[in-house]
Design a protein around this motif. Structure first.
Motif, PDB file in Angstrom:
ATOM      1  N   UNK A  39    -105.592  61.191 -59.817  1.00 18.76           N
ATOM      2  CA  UNK A  39    -106.642  60.958 -60.813  1.00 18.76           C
ATOM      3  C   UNK A  39    -105.964  60.672 -62.156  1.00 18.76           C
ATOM      4  N   UNK A  40    -106.140  59.466 -62.672  1.00 20.75           N
ATOM      5  CA  UNK A  40    -105.488  59.069 -63.915  1.00 20.75           C
ATOM      6  C   UNK A  40    -106.528  58.801 -64.991  1.00 20.75           C
ATOM      7  N   UNK A  41    -106.308  59.414 -66.170  1.00 13.86           N
ATOM      8  CA  UNK A  41    -107.157  59.196 -67.333  1.00 13.86           C
ATOM      9  C   UNK A  41    -106.343  58.479 -68.403  1.00 13.86           C
ATOM     10  N   UNK A  42    -106.886  57.393 -68.931  1.00 17.34           N
ATOM     11  CA  UNK A  42    -106.258  56.659 -70.028  1.00 17.34           C
ATOM     12  C   UNK A  42    -107.107  56.823 -71.280  1.00 17.34           C
ATOM     13  N   UNK A  43    -106.461  57.025 -72.430  1.00 16.96           N
ATOM     14  CA  UNK A  43    -107.207  57.142 -73.680  1.00 16.96           C
ATOM     15  C   UNK A  43    -106.381  56.630 -74.848  1.00 16.96           C
ATOM     16  N   UNK A  44    -107.022  56.623 -76.017  1.00 16.45           N
ATOM     17  CA  UNK A  44    -106.326  56.181 -77.215  1.00 16.45           C
ATOM     18  C   UNK A  44    -106.647  54.749 -77.592  1.00 16.45           C
ATOM     19  N   UNK A  45    -107.955  54.403 -77.634  1.00 27.55           N
ATOM     20  CA  UNK A  45    -108.386  53.066 -78.035  1.00 27.55           C
ATOM     21  C   UNK A  45    -109.245  53.183 -79.291  1.00 27.55           C
ATOM     22  N   UNK A  46    -108.643  53.171 -80.469  1.00 30.28           N
ATOM     23  CA  UNK A  46    -109.422  53.323 -81.706  1.00 30.28           C
ATOM     24  C   UNK A  46    -110.205  52.053 -82.039  1.00 30.28           C
ATOM     25  N   UNK A  47    -111.244  52.217 -82.847  1.00 31.16           N
ATOM     26  CA  UNK A  47    -111.984  51.079 -83.419  1.00 31.16           C
ATOM     27  C   UNK A  47    -112.586  50.144 -82.369  1.00 31.16           C
ATOM     28  N   UNK A  48    -112.934  50.681 -81.209  1.00 36.12           N
ATOM     29  CA  UNK A  48    -113.517  49.842 -80.158  1.00 36.12           C
ATOM     30  C   UNK A  48    -114.896  49.308 -80.547  1.00 36.12           C
ATOM     31  N   UNK A  49    -115.500  49.898 -81.558  1.00 32.04           N
ATOM     32  CA  UNK A  49    -116.821  49.491 -82.035  1.00 32.04           C
ATOM     33  C   UNK A  49    -116.742  48.580 -83.253  1.00 32.04           C
ATOM     34  N   UNK A  50    -115.548  48.351 -83.787  1.00 34.78           N
ATOM     35  CA  UNK A  50    -115.382  47.733 -85.101  1.00 34.78           C
ATOM     36  C   UNK A  50    -115.512  46.223 -85.072  1.00 34.78           C
ATOM     37  N   UNK A  51    -115.353  45.638 -86.238  1.00 34.77           N
ATOM     38  CA  UNK A  51    -115.367  44.184 -86.412  1.00 34.77           C
ATOM     39  C   UNK A  51    -114.180  43.802 -87.287  1.00 34.77           C
ATOM     40  N   UNK A  52    -113.922  42.507 -87.405  1.00 34.08           N
ATOM     41  CA  UNK A  52    -112.892  42.023 -88.302  1.00 34.08           C
ATOM     42  C   UNK A  52    -111.484  42.360 -87.840  1.00 34.08           C
ATOM     43  N   UNK A  53    -110.592  42.630 -88.826  1.00 32.24           N
ATOM     44  CA  UNK A  53    -109.178  42.860 -88.528  1.00 32.24           C
ATOM     45  C   UNK A  53    -108.976  44.102 -87.665  1.00 32.24           C
ATOM     46  N   UNK A  54    -109.760  45.165 -87.928  1.00 30.68           N
ATOM     47  CA  UNK A  54    -109.635  46.384 -87.128  1.00 30.68           C
ATOM     48  C   UNK A  54    -109.955  46.100 -85.662  1.00 30.68           C
ATOM     49  N   UNK A  55    -110.980  45.306 -85.441  1.00 30.41           N
ATOM     50  CA  UNK A  55    -111.374  44.979 -84.075  1.00 30.41           C
ATOM     51  C   UNK A  55    -110.313  44.100 -83.404  1.00 30.41           C
ATOM     52  N   UNK A  70    -112.889  57.335 -74.589  1.00 31.86           N
ATOM     53  CA  UNK A  70    -112.916  56.908 -75.986  1.00 31.86           C
ATOM     54  C   UNK A  70    -113.595  57.991 -76.819  1.00 31.86           C
ATOM     55  N   UNK A  71    -113.359  57.923 -78.126  1.00 27.98           N
ATOM     56  CA  UNK A  71    -113.953  58.891 -79.046  1.00 27.98           C
ATOM     57  C   UNK A  71    -114.793  58.169 -80.091  1.00 27.98           C
ATOM     58  N   UNK A  72    -115.664  58.892 -80.803  1.00 25.32           N
ATOM     59  CA  UNK A  72    -116.551  58.285 -81.796  1.00 25.32           C
ATOM     60  C   UNK A  72    -115.854  58.029 -83.132  1.00 25.32           C
ATOM     61  N   UNK A  73    -116.660  57.700 -84.138  1.00 24.46           N
ATOM     62  CA  UNK A  73    -116.172  57.435 -85.488  1.00 24.46           C
ATOM     63  C   UNK A  73    -116.234  58.731 -86.306  1.00 24.46           C
ATOM     64  N   UNK A  74    -115.113  59.115 -86.879  1.00 21.21           N
ATOM     65  CA  UNK A  74    -115.072  60.337 -87.691  1.00 21.21           C
ATOM     66  C   UNK A  74    -114.949  60.044 -89.184  1.00 21.21           C
ATOM     67  N   UNK A  75    -115.167  58.781 -89.566  1.00 21.98           N
ATOM     68  CA  UNK A  75    -114.972  58.398 -90.969  1.00 21.98           C
ATOM     69  C   UNK A  75    -116.154  58.746 -91.857  1.00 21.98           C
ATOM     70  N   UNK A  76    -117.313  58.975 -91.259  1.00 21.79           N
ATOM     71  CA  UNK A  76    -118.523  59.218 -92.036  1.00 21.79           C
ATOM     72  C   UNK A  76    -119.198  57.948 -92.525  1.00 21.79           C
ATOM     73  N   UNK A  77    -118.709  56.796 -92.101  1.00 18.17           N
ATOM     74  CA  UNK A  77    -119.282  55.516 -92.532  1.00 18.17           C
ATOM     75  C   UNK A  77    -120.645  55.284 -91.864  1.00 18.17           C
ATOM     76  N   UNK A  78    -121.520  54.496 -92.482  1.00 17.14           N
ATOM     77  CA  UNK A  78    -122.794  54.158 -91.836  1.00 17.14           C
ATOM     78  C   UNK A  78    -122.547  53.454 -90.500  1.00 17.14           C
ATOM     79  N   UNK A  79    -123.459  53.646 -89.577  1.00 19.00           N
ATOM     80  CA  UNK A  79    -123.283  53.004 -88.274  1.00 19.00           C
ATOM     81  C   UNK A  79    -124.629  52.639 -87.689  1.00 19.00           C
ATOM     82  N   UNK A  80    -124.614  51.660 -86.813  1.00 16.03           N
ATOM     83  CA  UNK A  80    -125.823  51.129 -86.190  1.00 16.03           C
ATOM     84  C   UNK A  80    -125.833  51.537 -84.717  1.00 16.03           C
TER      85      UNK A  80
END
Length: 292
Positions: free
Chosen positions: A79-95, A119-129
């Motif tokens: 059983x293999x778990x892979x993680x560590x994909x930041x900004x999967x929800x983002x746009x622009x350069x981060x995306x 994956x994990x959520x956004x912890x920045x406190x920025x507005x989100x849709x």
């Protein structure tokens, strides 16, 4: 790799075998070679293994994905778990940066027969849709499914997805059958989620479970507390028997992830750390069920 026989098996999540590494640092990479980590997990009786994308990339350059797959197979890891994909929800350069890593993770998932991506959520406190997030989660879930894996989101009490109910809401809105929730006991307890809520989770939406413990009082921020002060199962204050009973009521039978993060754990030699994490989790799972 998942042979479908996960009942009561243990999965060492990435931090459990990472040695002196932590998500509070700028560089998340483990100083322990991947082969040594896999062998330590296997020696402790784990049949599941978790790894960060950045650590897998290092191992891929040295061994190739075929070599990594052979390491896992040689050590009985199914059983293999892979993680560590930041900004999967983002746009622009981060995306754009995130998408480069996404391509590697999906390629690796298919080559290694990964059970799931986390994956994990956004912890920045920025507005989100929420609608945008559901669409992006559904897209990534479809891509994971194409690679033969599932996708789980781990809710974090200090993020935009703070509870199990919030995570389930996102997953259901996304609507993809490969999508689900990763239930970490630390986040369950710190968010004040009642065991009855876990017992009511739909089994087809539970992608993973992570066991750990902690003291009753939070020290510092929630992030500092979770990174530096977790305890081994049964060595803290959490109602772990109640949580395990609730998840079994929901139908979960494993693999049971074990995620230990603490300053003390990081100081241990990796085999000793993995062995104690496995022994304490196994003692918990073998205890009689809680009667409500």
């Amino acid at each position: 790799m998942d042979d479908g026989t996960a009942a009561e098996e243990l999965l060492a999540t990435c931090w459990t075998t990472a040695g002196d590494a932590a998500p509070s640092r700028e560089d998340w990479r483990s100083p322990v070679p991947l082969r040594e980590r896999i062998e330590a997990a296997a020696a402790a009786g784990f049949t599941g293994f978790g790894v960060l994308a950045v650590d897998l990339a290092v191992a891929e350059r040295e061994h190739g994905l075929a070599g990594v797959r052979a390491m896992l197979a040689d050590n009985g890891i199914v059983h293999l778990e892979l993680e560590g994909l930041p900004d999967w929800w983002s746009e622009g350069a981060e995306r754009a940066r995130s998408d480069g890593l996404r391509r590697f993770v999906l390629t690796a998932a298919e080559a290694l027969g990964a059970r799931h991506l986390k994956v994990t959520p956004d912890t920045s406190g920025a507005p989100w849709d929420p609608g945008h997030w559901a669409a992006e989660f559904g897209l990534l879930a479809a891509q994971a499914a194409d690679a033969g894996a599932r996708l789980g989101i781990e809710f974090l009490p200090w993020s935009n997805i703070p509870t199990a109910a919030d995570a389930l809401r996102l997953v259901e809105e996304a609507g993809h059958p490969a999508g689900g929730v990763v239930v970490d006991v630390w986040h369950v307890e710190r968010a004040g989620t009642p065991a009855a809520e876990l017992a009511a989770l739909p089994l087809h939406r539970i992608v993973g479970v992570e066991l750990d413990d902690a003291d009753a009082d939070v020290v510092g921020t929630l992030f500092e507390d979770t990174v530096d002060r977790r305890r081994y199962c049964g060595e803290g204050s959490f109602d772990l028997p109640g949580v395990v009973t609730a998840l079994r009521t929901a139908g979960w039978r494993g693999p049971w992830g074990v995620e230990i993060l603490s300053t003390g754990h990081r100081r241990l030699e990796v085999r000793q750390a993995a062995a104690h994490a496995a022994t304490t989790a196994r003692t918990l799972l073998q205890a009689p069920p809680v009667q409500r």
